[in-house]
Scaffold this motif. Structure first.
Motif, PDB file in Angstrom:
ATOM      1  N   GLU A   1       0.845  -1.099   0.091  1.00 28.58           N
ATOM      2  CA  GLU A   1      -0.032  -0.033   0.042  1.00 28.58           C
ATOM      3  C   GLU A   1       1.002   1.304  -0.146  1.00 28.58           C
ATOM      4  N   ILE A   2       0.636   2.283  -0.864  1.00 33.69           N
ATOM      5  CA  ILE A   2       1.183   3.590  -1.001  1.00 33.69           C
ATOM      6  C   ILE A   2       0.437   4.398  -0.092  1.00 33.69           C
ATOM      7  N   PRO A   3       1.019   5.028   1.076  1.00 33.65           N
ATOM      8  CA  PRO A   3       0.200   5.707   2.057  1.00 33.65           C
ATOM      9  C   PRO A   3      -0.354   6.910   1.330  1.00 33.65           C
TER      10      PRO A   3
ATOM     11  N   ILE B   1      11.650   0.168   0.848  1.00 32.63           N
ATOM     12  CA  ILE B   1      11.636  -0.115   2.112  1.00 32.63           C
ATOM     13  C   ILE B   1      10.056  -0.178   2.429  1.00 32.63           C
ATOM     14  N   LEU B   2       9.657  -1.444   3.240  1.00 28.45           N
ATOM     15  CA  LEU B   2       8.398  -1.607   3.509  1.00 28.45           C
ATOM     16  C   LEU B   2       8.255  -1.787   5.024  1.00 28.45           C
ATOM     17  N   LYS B   3       6.907  -1.522   5.328  1.00 29.53           N
ATOM     18  CA  LYS B   3       6.649  -1.581   6.698  1.00 29.53           C
ATOM     19  C   LYS B   3       5.373  -2.531   6.975  1.00 29.53           C
ATOM     20  N   GLN B   4       5.422  -3.333   8.096  1.00 30.09           N
ATOM     21  CA  GLN B   4       4.427  -4.149   8.212  1.00 30.09           C
ATOM     22  C   GLN B   4       3.095  -3.255   8.782  1.00 30.09           C
ATOM     23  N   GLU B   5       1.754  -3.618   8.381  1.00 29.04           N
ATOM     24  CA  GLU B   5       0.657  -3.061   8.890  1.00 29.04           C
ATOM     25  C   GLU B   5       0.301  -3.763  10.081  1.00 29.04           C
ATOM     26  N   SER B   6      -0.149  -2.807  10.839  1.00 34.50           N
ATOM     27  CA  SER B   6      -0.846  -3.463  12.232  1.00 34.50           C
ATOM     28  C   SER B   6      -1.752  -4.489  11.887  1.00 34.50           C
ATOM     29  N   SER B   7      -1.987  -5.517  13.062  1.00 34.70           N
ATOM     30  CA  SER B   7      -2.835  -6.739  12.562  1.00 34.70           C
ATOM     31  C   SER B   7      -4.258  -6.322  12.252  1.00 34.70           C
ATOM     32  N   GLY B   8      -4.718  -5.290  12.945  1.00 40.18           N
ATOM     33  CA  GLY B   8      -6.044  -4.607  12.603  1.00 40.18           C
ATOM     34  C   GLY B   8      -6.425  -4.594  11.240  1.00 40.18           C
ATOM     35  N   ASN B   9      -5.246  -3.962  10.284  1.00 42.48           N
ATOM     36  CA  ASN B   9      -5.480  -3.734   8.947  1.00 42.48           C
ATOM     37  C   ASN B   9      -5.270  -4.885   8.152  1.00 42.48           C
ATOM     38  N   THR B  10      -4.693  -6.149   8.683  1.00 39.69           N
ATOM     39  CA  THR B  10      -4.746  -7.007   7.500  1.00 39.69           C
ATOM     40  C   THR B  10      -5.837  -7.615   7.170  1.00 39.69           C
ATOM     41  N   TRP B  11      -5.959  -7.917   5.769  1.00 40.64           N
ATOM     42  CA  TRP B  11      -7.027  -8.525   5.207  1.00 40.64           C
ATOM     43  C   TRP B  11      -7.179  -9.998   5.179  1.00 40.64           C
ATOM     44  N   SER B  12      -8.255 -10.504   5.337  1.00 45.37           N
ATOM     45  CA  SER B  12      -8.219 -11.912   5.282  1.00 45.37           C
ATOM     46  C   SER B  12      -8.007 -12.662   4.245  1.00 45.37           C
TER      47      SER B  12
ATOM     48  N   VAL C   1       4.378   0.966   1.613  1.00 46.52           N
ATOM     49  CA  VAL C   1       5.735   1.388   0.860  1.00 46.52           C
ATOM     50  C   VAL C   1       6.138   2.729   1.629  1.00 46.52           C
ATOM     51  N   ILE C   2       7.334   2.538   2.311  1.00 48.78           N
ATOM     52  CA  ILE C   2       8.024   3.849   2.672  1.00 48.78           C
ATOM     53  C   ILE C   2       9.036   4.487   1.517  1.00 48.78           C
ATOM     54  N   ASP C   3       9.627   3.512   0.926  1.00 47.54           N
ATOM     55  CA  ASP C   3      10.357   4.131  -0.096  1.00 47.54           C
ATOM     56  C   ASP C   3      10.421   3.259  -1.415  1.00 47.54           C
ATOM     57  N   GLY C   4      10.290   3.593  -2.444  1.00 45.62           N
ATOM     58  CA  GLY C   4      10.323   2.708  -3.743  1.00 45.62           C
ATOM     59  C   GLY C   4       9.068   2.599  -4.548  1.00 45.62           C
ATOM     60  N   GLN C   5       8.175   3.587  -4.232  1.00 51.60           N
ATOM     61  CA  GLN C   5       6.693   3.585  -5.085  1.00 51.60           C
ATOM     62  C   GLN C   5       7.062   3.735  -6.628  1.00 51.60           C
ATOM     63  N   GLN C   6       7.896   4.866  -6.898  1.00 49.47           N
ATOM     64  CA  GLN C   6       8.322   5.061  -8.444  1.00 49.47           C
ATOM     65  C   GLN C   6       8.747   4.050  -9.168  1.00 49.47           C
ATOM     66  N   ARG C   7       9.570   3.224  -8.456  1.00 52.40           N
ATOM     67  CA  ARG C   7      10.155   1.860  -9.328  1.00 52.40           C
ATOM     68  C   ARG C   7       9.023   0.862  -9.299  1.00 52.40           C
ATOM     69  N   LEU C   8       8.638   0.615  -8.125  1.00 44.92           N
ATOM     70  CA  LEU C   8       7.648  -0.369  -7.961  1.00 44.92           C
ATOM     71  C   LEU C   8       6.326  -0.198  -9.263  1.00 44.92           C
ATOM     72  N   THR C   9       5.764   0.828  -8.989  1.00 45.69           N
ATOM     73  CA  THR C   9       4.803   1.378  -9.939  1.00 45.69           C
ATOM     74  C   THR C   9       5.056   1.209 -11.493  1.00 45.69           C
ATOM     75  N   THR C  10       6.213   1.788 -11.929  1.00 43.03           N
ATOM     76  CA  THR C  10       6.898   1.335 -13.108  1.00 43.03           C
ATOM     77  C   THR C  10       6.963   0.296 -13.632  1.00 43.03           C
TER      78      THR C  10
ATOM     79  N   HIS D   1      -2.620   2.128  -4.829  1.00 45.38           N
ATOM     80  CA  HIS D   1      -2.050   3.535  -4.949  1.00 45.38           C
ATOM     81  C   HIS D   1      -2.722   4.388  -4.101  1.00 45.38           C
ATOM     82  N   SER D   2      -2.097   5.489  -3.823  1.00 39.47           N
ATOM     83  CA  SER D   2      -2.665   6.596  -2.945  1.00 39.47           C
ATOM     84  C   SER D   2      -3.811   7.204  -3.826  1.00 39.47           C
ATOM     85  N   ARG D   3      -4.391   8.000  -3.087  1.00 44.04           N
ATOM     86  CA  ARG D   3      -5.648   8.823  -4.022  1.00 44.04           C
ATOM     87  C   ARG D   3      -5.272   9.464  -5.190  1.00 44.04           C
ATOM     88  N   TYR D   4      -4.112  10.063  -5.155  1.00 43.41           N
ATOM     89  CA  TYR D   4      -3.701  10.787  -6.510  1.00 43.41           C
ATOM     90  C   TYR D   4      -3.692  10.122  -7.701  1.00 43.41           C
TER      91      TYR D   4
END
Length: 567
Positions: free
Chosen positions: A19-21, A57-68, A76-85, A118-121
Motif C-alpha cells: 500500500e502506498i500511503p 523500504i516496506l513496513k508491516q501494517e498493524s494486525s487490525g488492518n490485515t485483510w483476510s 511502501v515507505i520508499d520505492g513507489q516510483q520504481r514499483l509502480t513503473t 495506489h494513493s488517492r492521487y
C-alpha cells in the motif's frame, strides 16, 4: 528490521498487498526515467546477469488492518516510483505479447485487486492501466497513463524477455516491523557517508602490502603525484544525465579497449555487461576473473601507458581556449566535452595510443568530426554510438581509410553517414538544440577563419547563440497572416538566422528592429560589436534589412562552407 536481496517475485509474492500511503507524492517519473528503465530491461534481457534496481523500504501494517484474503500487508515507505513503473512496464509488455494471464498471475491477488494499492492521487488512473484490455493506448494526461502509453509504443518484444527480467532484476528489500520508526531509518539510509568512487574501489582492489611498488608506479605516480595532477583527474564533467570524474571516464574507456581485444575472446553478452558505467568496478573484477585468469598484472601493466595518453589528450578546459583550424585532439575535446559526445572517448584514446603517425591521427579525427557533425545536422540518433565506436576498436580501425570503410559499411539507419544533399538541406531546415547549433557554428568558424583575422577566436564556452531575427519578432518586425507567421517562426530557428556572439545582447536590443539590433543603442552593444570579425557572419552586418530570403541565402552559403570542411 530485516534486509536482504529480493527478486520481483519475492516482492510481489502473490499474497502480499503493498500500500502506498495517502501522504506520499503522486507518481512523477517522466519520459527520461521511462527511457532509462526500458534500456535497463533490454540490458537485463541481453546480458542475462543479475541487475540491481535499487532499494525499497516496506513496513508491516498493524494486525487490525490485515485483510483476510491476503497473508500480509506492507506500507511502501520508499520505492513507489520504481514499483509502480515495474507493474506498468509488465502490463504493457504482456499486452503487446498477448499474455494478459501472465500479468494477472504475477501481479493480481486472489481478491482480484492489483498487488500495489495506489494513493488517492493516482488510484483511478492506475486502475485504468491495470484493467486495460488489448494493446491500444489509453486516453489521459497523467504520468501513470503516460508511462503505460510510452511502454506500449517503445517496447520491442524481441529485446525484452519477461522471464529473464523476473529472474535477474533484484532489489535490496528493507522490511520494517510495526514498531520501528520508518522516518529515522529512511533518513539514515539517505544520509549515509559519501560513497567510495570507482577509482577508490579499484585502488583498494588492485593493491595491497605485497605490491607497494606497483602502487607507486602504476597509481601514485600517475594519478596522485601532485595536487595539480589530482585536480586534473578529479575534474567533473557532465556525460549524458550524470556527472563523472575524468578518472572515472578513463577507467571506463580503458576497460572498453581491453574487452575489445580479439585475443581475449570476450563474449558479446559480457561486453554488454562491461559497457554499463554503473557496473564499472564490478566489471573490472569480473573481467579479470574470467579473461585474465584472476591476475591483475596484465591490466596494471597497460594501465599506466593508457592513463598518460589520456591525460595528454582529454582536457575539458579546451572549451575555454581557441582551437586549431586543422583536425586535432583539441577539436575532439570540443566535440566530447562541449557537445557532450563522451562515447567517442574510448576510440579516441585507442587512436592516440596505437596510431604512431600524427598525420594519420589528424586524418582519423577529421573523419570522426565530419561523421559526428553531419549526423548532428540531420538530427540523427546517438543511441548506438557506444556500440559503433567500440566496434572500431574491435576491428582495429587505425587509419583513416579503415575508419571510412567501417563507417560506409555500416548502413544501419541508426549509424549511417549522412550524404552531402542531406547535409546541405539541413542548413535550411534543421532546428537543433542551442548547444548543437552553437557547436556547429563554432567548429565551422574555427575551420574557415582566415589566419590573419583581425579578431581573435575565443574558446567555445566564451560564445553564446543569437537569433538575428528574434523569436519575439511580432513586436518590431511587422505583422503577418497566420500561415506566414508560422513559416517565419520555424525559419528563424534554422542556421541561416543563427550566429555565435561574444556575449548576450540586452533584451531591448535582442528583440529590436534590425537596424537597432545591428548597431546597438546608447551603451548597449549590438551585433556589429558582438559578432565583429566572425567569418561565419560574412556579409551579414552589411545588410540593410533581414528577412526570410536573407536567412535562406546565408543557409546556402553556410552549407557550401560546411561541405568543404566536413567532406
Amino acid at each position: 528490521m530485516d534486509a536482504g536481496k529480493a527478486t520481483i517475485s519475492g516482492v510481489f509474492n502473490g499474497s502480499r498487498l503493498l500500500e502506498i500511503p495517502f501522504y506520499q507524492r503522486a507518481y512523477v517519473w517522466g519520459e527520461e526515467q521511462w527511457e532509462r528503465f526500458l534500456g535497463n530491461m533490454e540490458f537485463v534481457t541481453a546480458s542475462k546477469r543479475p541487475y540491481f534496481l535499487g532499494s525499497i523500504i516496506l513496513k508491516q501494517e498493524s494486525s487490525g488492518n490485515t485483510w483476510s484474503e491476503v497473508s500480509e500487508v506492507r506500507t511502501v515507505i520508499d520505492g513507489q516510483q520504481r514499483l509502480t513503473t515495474m507493474i506498468i512496464f509488465f502490463k504493457a509488455l504482456c499486452a503487446k505479447i498477448g499474455a494478459g494471464k501472465l500479468f494477472e498471475r504475477d501481479f493480481i491477488l486472489e481478491t482480484g485487486d492489483v498487488a500495489l494499492s495506489h494513493s488517492r492521487y493516482d488510484r483511478d488512473d492506475f486502475k485504468k492501466v491495470v484493467d486495460a484490455k488489448g494493446s491500444e493506448p489509453i486516453d489521459g494526461s497523467s504520468a501513470i497513463i503516460g508511462a503505460y502509453n510510452y511502454f506500449l509504443k517503445n517496447i520491442d518484444s524481441e529485446q525484452v524477455d519477461r522471464n529473464a527480467i523476473k529472474s535477474n532484476v533484484q532489489f535490496v528489500c528493507i522490511d520494517l516491523t510495526e514498531g520501528e520508526d520508518e522516518q529515522q531509518i529512511f533518513d539514515t539510509i539517505n544520509s549515509l557517508g559519501v560513497r567510495l568512487t570507482t577509482a577508490e574501489l579499484l585502488k583498494n582492489y588492485f593493491f595491497n602490502h605485497e605490491n607497494e611498488q606497483a602502487f607507486k608506479e602504476c597509481w601514485e605516480d600517475v594519478f596522485e603525484p601532485t595536487a595539480e595532477k589530482r585536480e586534473y583527474w578529479e575534474q567533473e564533467v557532465v556525460t549524458g544525465r550524470i556527472k563523472r570524474t575524468l578518472v572515472d571516464l578513463f577507467f571506463d574507456a580503458f576497460l572498453q579497449i581491453l574487452v575489445q581485444n580479439k585475443e581475449r575472446g570476450v563474449t558479446t553478452e559480457d561486453k554488454l555487461f562491461y559497457s554499463r558505467t554503473s557496473n564499472l568496478f564490478q566489471s573490472y573484477k569480473d573481467f579479470i576473473a574470467r579473461y585474465c585468469d584472476g591476475s591483475k598484472d596484465e591490466v596494471l601493466g597497460a594501465m599506466k601507458a593508457y592513463a598518460e595518453v589520456f591525460e595528454s589528450t582529454f582536457d575539458p578546459t579546451c572549451c575555454d581556449r581557441n582551437v586549431s583550424s586543422a583536425p586535432s585532439a583539441e577539436r575532439m575535446n570540443v566535440l566530447i566535452f562541449g557537445l557532450k559526445n563522451s562515447t567517442l572517448i574510448p576510440y579516441v584514446l585507442y587512436v592516440r595510443k596505437n596510431v604512431e603517425s600524427s598525420d594519420e591521427q589528424a586524418k582519423i579525427f577529421a573523419t570522426l568530426e565530419s561523421y559526428i557533425v553531419r549526423r548532428m545536422l540531420v538530427r540523427a540518433t546517438t543511441k548506438n554510438y557506444n556500440r559503433l565506436f567500440t566496434s572500431l576498436i574491435l576491428n582495429e580501425a587505425k587509419d583513416a581509410a579503415a575508419l571510412r570503410t567501417a563507417l560506409a559499411a555500416d548502413a544501419e539507419a541508426t549509424t549511417y553517414m549522412p550524404s552531402d544533399p542531406e547535409v546541405h538541406a539541413a542548413f535550411g531546415e534543421s532546428c537543433l538544440y542551442n548547444l548543437q547549433s552553437k557547436g556547429v557554428l563554432y567548429l565551422l568558424e574555427s575551420a574557415i577563419r582566415p589566419s590573419m583575422s583581425s579578431t581573435a577566436l575565443l574558446g567555445f564556452n566564451q560564445y553564446t547563440l543569437e537569433h538575428m531575427m528574434p523569436k519575439k519578432w511580432r513586436n518590431k518586425w511587422g505583422a503577418l497572416d497566420d500561415e506566414a507567421a508560422t513559416r517565419r517562426d520555424r525559419k528563424l530557428l534554422t542556421f541561416g538566422n543563427l550566429a555565435i556572439i561574444t556575449h548576450s545582447l540586452n533584451a531591448s536590443i535582442r528583440d529590436a528592429e534590425w537596424v537597432v539590433k545591428k548597431q546597438g543603442k546608447g551603451y548597449k552593444d549590438g551585433l556589429a560589436l558582438c559578432a565583429a570579425g566572425l567569418a561565419t557572419m560574412d556579409g551579414v552586418l552589411e545588410k540593410e534589412s533581414w528577412g526570410e530570403e536573407d536567412i535562406d541565402e546565408r543557409a546556402e552559403w553556410l552549407a557550401d562552407k560546411a561541405l568543404t570542411v566536413w567532406s
